[in-house]
Write a protein that holds these residues in place. Structure first.
Motif, PDB file in Angstrom:
ATOM      1  N   LEU A   8      18.974  12.556  -1.287  1.00 28.66           N
ATOM      2  CA  LEU A   8      18.120  11.655  -0.502  1.00 28.66           C
ATOM      3  C   LEU A   8      17.538  10.558  -1.375  1.00 28.66           C
ATOM      4  N   TRP A  37      13.696  15.721   7.397  1.00 27.71           N
ATOM      5  CA  TRP A  37      13.704  17.006   6.682  1.00 27.71           C
ATOM      6  C   TRP A  37      12.501  17.844   7.109  1.00 27.71           C
ATOM      7  N   LEU A  38      11.323  17.175   7.129  1.00 31.48           N
ATOM      8  CA  LEU A  38      10.114  17.884   7.544  1.00 31.48           C
ATOM      9  C   LEU A  38      10.232  18.386   8.980  1.00 31.48           C
ATOM     10  N   LEU A  70      14.405   9.639   6.509  1.00 32.68           N
ATOM     11  CA  LEU A  70      15.095  10.887   6.136  1.00 32.68           C
ATOM     12  C   LEU A  70      14.132  11.987   5.675  1.00 32.68           C
ATOM     13  N   PRO A  71      13.123  11.674   4.827  1.00 31.13           N
ATOM     14  CA  PRO A  71      12.166  12.734   4.480  1.00 31.13           C
ATOM     15  C   PRO A  71      11.452  13.318   5.703  1.00 31.13           C
ATOM     16  N   MET A 112      18.427  22.959  -1.976  1.00 34.38           N
ATOM     17  CA  MET A 112      17.345  22.048  -1.595  1.00 34.38           C
ATOM     18  C   MET A 112      17.135  20.980  -2.665  1.00 34.38           C
ATOM     19  N   SER A 145      10.558  24.060   1.797  1.00 37.74           N
ATOM     20  CA  SER A 145      11.886  24.663   1.992  1.00 37.74           C
ATOM     21  C   SER A 145      12.046  25.972   1.237  1.00 37.74           C
ATOM     22  N   ILE A 176       6.895  17.431  -0.673  1.00 36.33           N
ATOM     23  CA  ILE A 176       6.329  18.366   0.307  1.00 36.33           C
ATOM     24  C   ILE A 176       7.453  19.146   0.994  1.00 36.33           C
ATOM     25  N   ALA A 177       8.481  18.400   1.450  1.00 32.25           N
ATOM     26  CA  ALA A 177       9.583  19.048   2.167  1.00 32.25           C
ATOM     27  C   ALA A 177      10.305  20.035   1.264  1.00 32.25           C
ATOM     28  N   TRP A 178      10.517  19.626  -0.001  1.00 42.14           N
ATOM     29  CA  TRP A 178      11.222  20.501  -0.948  1.00 42.14           C
ATOM     30  C   TRP A 178      10.443  21.787  -1.171  1.00 42.14           C
ATOM     31  N   LEU A 180      19.779  18.486  -2.147  1.00 41.09           N
ATOM     32  CA  LEU A 180      19.437  17.653  -0.994  1.00 41.09           C
ATOM     33  C   LEU A 180      18.418  16.582  -1.384  1.00 41.09           C
ATOM     34  N   ALA A 181      17.379  17.014  -2.126  1.00 42.89           N
ATOM     35  CA  ALA A 181      16.335  16.076  -2.542  1.00 42.89           C
ATOM     36  C   ALA A 181      16.926  14.971  -3.416  1.00 42.89           C
ATOM     37  N   LEU A 188       6.625  12.768   0.188  1.00 41.68           N
ATOM     38  CA  LEU A 188       7.182  13.436   1.372  1.00 41.68           C
ATOM     39  C   LEU A 188       8.342  14.346   0.980  1.00 41.68           C
ATOM     40  N   ILE A 189       9.198  13.837   0.084  1.00 41.68           N
ATOM     41  CA  ILE A 189      10.327  14.650  -0.393  1.00 41.68           C
ATOM     42  C   ILE A 189       9.809  15.907  -1.095  1.00 41.68           C
ATOM     43  N   LEU A 197      12.027  21.544   9.046  1.00 44.07           N
ATOM     44  CA  LEU A 197      11.177  22.630   8.556  1.00 44.07           C
ATOM     45  C   LEU A 197      10.173  23.052   9.618  1.00 44.07           C
ATOM     46  N   TYR A 251      20.140   8.129  -2.345  1.00 41.17           N
ATOM     47  CA  TYR A 251      20.567   7.298  -1.226  1.00 41.17           C
ATOM     48  C   TYR A 251      19.583   6.167  -0.949  1.00 41.17           C
ATOM     49  N   GLU A 252      18.294   6.484  -1.038  1.00 42.95           N
ATOM     50  CA  GLU A 252      17.282   5.494  -0.656  1.00 42.95           C
ATOM     51  C   GLU A 252      16.855   4.584  -1.801  1.00 42.95           C
ATOM     52  N   ARG A 284      16.510   4.765  12.195  1.00 42.62           N
ATOM     53  CA  ARG A 284      16.630   3.736  11.159  1.00 42.62           C
ATOM     54  C   ARG A 284      16.936   2.375  11.760  1.00 42.62           C
TER      55      ARG A 284
END
Lengths: 72, 368
Positions: free
Chosen positions: A16, B310-311, B306-307, A9, A46, A41-43, A12-13, A38-39, B314, A19-20, B134
């Motif tokens: 991302l 991911w959510l 993308l974030p 994870m 996970s 929170i998702a991390w 992945l973070a 957001l990243i 989840l 990339y952005e 996108r």
């Protein structure tokens, strides 16, 4: 702790963000902050064993249980 | 404005049709039959009422607050504080519903790819959708337009192939238990029809907004007819057994056998459904991303695609341990949730805006 999950994870973070980021550089600070949170929170999410812990879906389920009588 | 793309009313109809039908075609007949029995073909007629209502509300709100989606409209109508609150719940709802749709899709695909982990199946779909999102609304509309024939034609072919196996006497006795069971069975499909309200996110970017109402009505009618036909066909083929089948349309495809050549067509149904699920997930994904960006006043929605994806993955696992829970949520929670967020809340906002407008007008007369 499942270290494999933590590691993948994190990778992945990082991917991302990598990339952005070039495109995000020119954007206002708020956009970057939202993206990173957001990243984060998702991390964090996970790392949990999500299918077996109650979440928003469980809340909705309990909330609408009384209405289920209508359908029985 | 965040989104600069332009779409046409016809394209919006081609997006909405798979959105309503992709769920309805898979689980629809057996869910409706649980209450309505052999009268289940009447049920979609009642259910479509919520679709027409949602269309009317979305159109009216758009006429009052042009170039705004429900996230911005709620702030205009209910004030910044309450509007932000409503917007937050909308974004959360979209994320949750989308996660749930992805889960349903993954569970269905797992019937065919039973060794593949669900997370891989769902991630693959979300990743493909992420590219479309996108690209913005124009890319979504055009991909929906290209996929539209692939979604509709196979269904028609399937009906032709099954025609000789139909037993129309299964429909009898008509209305044996009265109309009430058919109305009660409409609770679940009305949720699918109310998804027409997502037009709220498409109307601001429509180049020919005058045709929007017509396109919406045609879409709902097309869904209504398709649903009635698919209900009738499953009833004619399986009779009372439909109720016990998890995915009746797929079992029907498996049943087809013409000249020892057209056989095992269920993989065709899967292919069609992947197309429908792609359009559905993409639109819900887009709506989540655009809604979040509008809610937080971001300058661009693309970085958070993308974030949010991911959510979404989840959310497709969070609190859903197994397939039986998916079925339970599908029949007990989602229909009410959709009704509240796509008909009730927007309807109240519309009422509120009409009332305040009238009050302002009378005030204007008094002072002027």
């Amino acid at each position: 702790m499942r270290w494999g999950v933590v590691l993948s994870m994190t990778v992945l973070a990082v991917v991302l963000i990598g990339y952005e980021w070039p495109r995000l550089k020119k954007q206002p600070r708020k956009d970057k902050l939202v993206f990173l949170s957001l990243i984060l929170i998702a991390w964090t999410l996970s790392l949990f064993d999500l299918p077996n812990i109650p979440g928003p879906t469980t809340m909705v389920q309990t909330l609408f249980k009384p209405f289920a009588i209508l359908l029985e | 404005m965040l989104e600069k793309g332009k779409i046409t009313a016809t394209q919006s109809g081609m997006i909405l049709y798979p959105i309503i039908m992709s769920t309805a075609m898979i689980a629809g007949p057996s869910l409706m039959m649980k209450h309505a029995m052999q009268d289940m073909w009447i049920t979609p007629i009642w259910a479509s009422c919520s679709g027409f209502l949602a269309l009317f509300i979305a159109k009216q709100l758009n006429q009052r607050y042009v170039n705004m989606t429900i996230i911005e409209q709620s702030q205009q109508i209910a004030g910044t504080f309450w509007g932000k609150g409503i917007g937050f719940f909308y974004v959360l709802l979209f994320l949750q519903i989308n996660g749930f749709i992805v889960r349903e899709y993954a569970e269905f695909i797992a019937l065919f790819l039973n060794g593949t982990p669900l997370s891989i199946v769902s991630s693959a779909l979300v990743l493909v959708s992420a590219f479309a999102v996108r690209g913005g609304v124009e890319v979504i509309a055009r991909s929906a337009q290209i996929f539209f024939p692939f979604f509709v034609v196979p269904f028609l072919i399937m009906i032709l192939l099954i025609l000789k196996d139909l037993e129309p006497q299964n429909i009898l006795p008509i209305l044996d238990n009265g109309l009430l069971p058919t109305i009660r069975a409409a609770v679940i499909p009305q949720g699918w029809f109310s998804e027409v309200f997502l037009l709220s996110f498409l109307l601001p970017y429509m180049s020919d907004r005058t045709n929007a109402k017509k396109a919406g009505v045609v879409t709902i009618l097309a869904c209504l007819v398709t649903m009635i036909v698919s209900n009738l066909i499953t009833l004619f083929v399986f009779g009372d057994v439909t109720m016990t089948l998890l995915f009746p349309i797929m079992d029907m495809a498996r049943y087809i056998s013409v000249a020892d050549f057209f056989e095992n067509l269920e993989s065709g149904v899967m292919a069609v459904w992947v197309v429908g699920a792609f359009v559905k997930v993409t639109l819900f994904y887009y709506v989540t991303v655009l809604g979040t960006a509008q809610w937080l006043n971001l300058s661009n929605f693309r970085p958070i695609v993308l974030p949010v994806g991911w959510l979404t993955i989840l959310f497709c696992f969070w609190g859903i341990p197994d397939f039986s829970t998916v079925g339970e949520i599908n029949s007990f929670a989602i229909p009410f949730l959709l009704m509240i967020f796509f008909v009730f809340i927007p309807g109240s906002l519309l009422l509120l805006s009409t009332l305040t407008e009238k009050r302002n007008r009378t005030k204007g007369v008094d002072t002027g």
